[in-house]
Motif scaffolding. Structure first.
Motif, PDB file in Angstrom:
ATOM      1  N   ALA A  24       0.805  -1.250  -0.024  1.00 36.82           N
ATOM      2  CA  ALA A  24       0.186  -0.092  -0.058  1.00 36.82           C
ATOM      3  C   ALA A  24       0.697   1.164   0.017  1.00 36.82           C
ATOM      4  CB  ALA A  24      -0.986  -0.010   1.231  1.00 36.82           C
ATOM      5  N   GLU A  25       1.908   1.310   0.816  1.00 32.98           N
ATOM      6  CA  GLU A  25       2.780   2.631   0.948  1.00 32.98           C
ATOM      7  C   GLU A  25       3.569   2.435  -0.512  1.00 32.98           C
ATOM      8  OE1 GLU A  25       5.049   3.560   4.247  1.00 32.98           O
ATOM      9  OE2 GLU A  25       3.607   3.200   5.664  1.00 32.98           O
ATOM     10  N   LEU A  26       4.013   1.776  -0.875  1.00 34.46           N
ATOM     11  CA  LEU A  26       4.702   1.736  -2.238  1.00 34.46           C
ATOM     12  C   LEU A  26       3.980   2.205  -3.379  1.00 34.46           C
ATOM     13  CD1 LEU A  26       7.396  -1.230  -2.155  1.00 34.46           C
ATOM     14  CD2 LEU A  26       7.883   1.187  -2.096  1.00 34.46           C
ATOM     15  N   ALA A  27       2.635   1.719  -3.280  1.00 32.99           N
ATOM     16  CA  ALA A  27       1.482   2.267  -4.211  1.00 32.99           C
ATOM     17  C   ALA A  27       1.373   3.846  -4.349  1.00 32.99           C
ATOM     18  CB  ALA A  27       0.243   1.577  -4.158  1.00 32.99           C
ATOM     19  N   ILE A 130      -5.399   1.104   4.170  1.00 31.70           N
ATOM     20  CA  ILE A 130      -5.902   2.544   3.853  1.00 31.70           C
ATOM     21  C   ILE A 130      -5.045   3.429   4.519  1.00 31.70           C
ATOM     22  CG2 ILE A 130      -7.953   4.043   3.775  1.00 31.70           C
ATOM     23  CD1 ILE A 130      -9.786   1.607   3.089  1.00 31.70           C
ATOM     24  N   ARG A 131      -4.862   3.073   5.564  1.00 33.43           N
ATOM     25  CA  ARG A 131      -4.211   4.077   6.479  1.00 33.43           C
ATOM     26  C   ARG A 131      -2.639   4.006   6.040  1.00 33.43           C
ATOM     27  NH1 ARG A 131      -4.991   4.840  12.138  1.00 33.43           N
ATOM     28  NH2 ARG A 131      -6.079   2.976  12.127  1.00 33.43           N
ATOM     29  N   TRP A 169     -10.385   7.964  -0.605  1.00 27.24           N
ATOM     30  CA  TRP A 169     -10.069   6.949   0.276  1.00 27.24           C
ATOM     31  C   TRP A 169     -10.082   7.768   1.522  1.00 27.24           C
ATOM     32  CZ3 TRP A 169      -9.971   2.020  -0.644  1.00 27.24           C
ATOM     33  CH2 TRP A 169      -9.867   1.624  -1.590  1.00 27.24           C
ATOM     34  N   LEU A 170      -9.833   9.102   1.602  1.00 22.26           N
ATOM     35  CA  LEU A 170      -9.844   9.948   2.779  1.00 22.26           C
ATOM     36  C   LEU A 170     -11.523   9.878   3.355  1.00 22.26           C
ATOM     37  CD1 LEU A 170      -7.855  13.076   1.944  1.00 22.26           C
ATOM     38  CD2 LEU A 170      -7.395  11.373   3.745  1.00 22.26           C
ATOM     39  N   SER A 171     -12.271  10.022   2.267  1.00 18.78           N
ATOM     40  CA  SER A 171     -13.736  10.179   2.691  1.00 18.78           C
ATOM     41  C   SER A 171     -14.119   8.767   3.373  1.00 18.78           C
ATOM     42  CB  SER A 171     -14.549  10.260   1.421  1.00 18.78           C
ATOM     43  OG  SER A 171     -14.466  11.501   0.897  1.00 18.78           O
ATOM     44  N   ARG A 172     -13.498   7.649   2.822  1.00 18.83           N
ATOM     45  CA  ARG A 172     -13.735   6.114   3.330  1.00 18.83           C
ATOM     46  C   ARG A 172     -13.778   6.279   4.808  1.00 18.83           C
ATOM     47  NH1 ARG A 172     -13.381   1.842  -0.445  1.00 18.83           N
ATOM     48  NH2 ARG A 172     -14.446   2.429  -2.242  1.00 18.83           N
ATOM     49  N   VAL A 173     -12.446   7.046   5.459  1.00 17.20           N
ATOM     50  CA  VAL A 173     -12.149   7.011   6.744  1.00 17.20           C
ATOM     51  C   VAL A 173     -12.706   8.194   7.523  1.00 17.20           C
ATOM     52  CG1 VAL A 173     -10.375   5.225   6.535  1.00 17.20           C
ATOM     53  CG2 VAL A 173      -9.786   7.693   6.169  1.00 17.20           C
TER      54      VAL A 173
END
Length: 314
Positions: A24-27, A130-131, A169-173
């Motif tokens: 996730a971070e590398l993406a 996601i985080r 993705w911000l909205s998801r959390v």
């Protein structure tokens, strides 16, 4: 050291516990601070650029853990603006480069010339992924202003599709950023202090959150004190100006027609105002026998003013 750099240094120390977080971070790094070039024979060159040494070490560590391939690291001095060092992490193994870009869904086998800025939801299957993606997006192309100056956090995207995707993705959390173009970049930003503090906490910058909130409390208290002082000053100025006008009215009446021209109920108020020029209307009311309300004193002073205006010919 700037507050933004402190935040990034803290976030760069958050443990990368499993492979899903690494992916996730590398993406996110590929989409924010990654630079892709095509060399002869359609060979793909991939490097990551950052001004933060802690972020550079984190990217290097993630690549090593996933691919264990040869990586070149270089640091150059930026001769423009703040003259910060620029760190470059370059992957030298062609197979690892292609694997990373394909795994990140940034490039696809059917068309290596088309870049996909919207990340594949399959990469971010749980809350921790996601985080990690949001944290790395901030580390790769984000900044936050010191709360002592103003409340502002932003993430830079080179493509609006990417910016909209991060916002999704911000909205998801539970977060929702606003977007704006700045030159050729698309900027996602937050300006509400509570949202910025909550996002920092969500990404894992707990120590920075404490500093942010401490500064914010001091700033808010200072602003509240300033507002109260300004309000009191304005009220005092208003009281003094009104008292000066009332005294001028009374002096005019004394010099021209005398107090005998005043109604009997107005004389005590006029006398008290002359004897106590600094008193407020409420304080004058307390001095009357019997005591009067503030509105009662104000009503009588208005009548005195009307008489003074007549004497002035107005």
């Amino acid at each position: 050291m700037s507050f933004s750099k402190d935040v990034k240094n803290e976030l760069a120390r958050v443990p990368m516990e499993d492979m899903a977080i690494l992916h996730a971070e590398l993406a996110a790094y590929v989409r924010t601070c990654g630079v892709i070039r095509l060399r002869e024979g359609l060979k793909i060159d991939l490097s990551f650029h950052t001004e933060n040494a802690s972020v550079a070490r984190r990217i290097l560590s993630a690549i090593k853990r996933l691919f264990g391939s040869d990586v070149e690291v270089a640091a150059t001095q930026n001769m423009y603006l703040k003259k910060n060092k620029q760190y470059r992490i370059r992957m030298t193994d062609e197979g690892s480069v292609r694997a990373l870009l394909m795994d990140s869904d940034f490039l696809r086998p059917d068309n290596v010339f088309q870049m996909h800025y919207a990340v594949d939801p399959a990469l971010l299957r749980d809350a921790q992924s996601i985080r990690a993606y949001i944290r790395a997006s901030f580390l790769g192309a984000g900044s936050v202003t010191s709360p002592s100056k103003r409340y502002h956090l932003e993430m830079i995207s080179h493509d609006k599709t990417h910016g909209d995707d991060i916002n999704k993705w911000l909205s998801r959390v539970g977060f929702s950023a606003k977007g704006i173009y700045r030159k050729d970049d698309y900027i996602l930003y937050l300006k509400e202090a509570e949202k910025i503090s909550d996002l920092l906490a969500f990404m894992g910058a707990s120590r920075s959150v404490l500093e942010f909130e401490s500064t914010r409390v001091v700033k808010d208290v200072r602003n509240n004190v300033n507002r109260l002082v300004n309000c009191e000053t304005a009220n005092l100025s208003k009281t003094v100006n009104a008292a000066s006008r009332q005294i001028r009215d009374i002096e005019l009446i004394q010099k021209t027609v005398g107090f005998s021209a005043l109604d009997e109920e107005l004389i005590p108020v006029a006398t008290c105002r002359m004897n106590h020029p600094e008193a407020s209307l409420a304080e004058i009311g307390e001095m009357m026998e019997p005591k009067m309300s503030r509105s009662g004193v104000n009503h009588r002073l208005k009548k005195i003013h009307e008489l003074a205006e007549k004497l002035r010919g107005e």
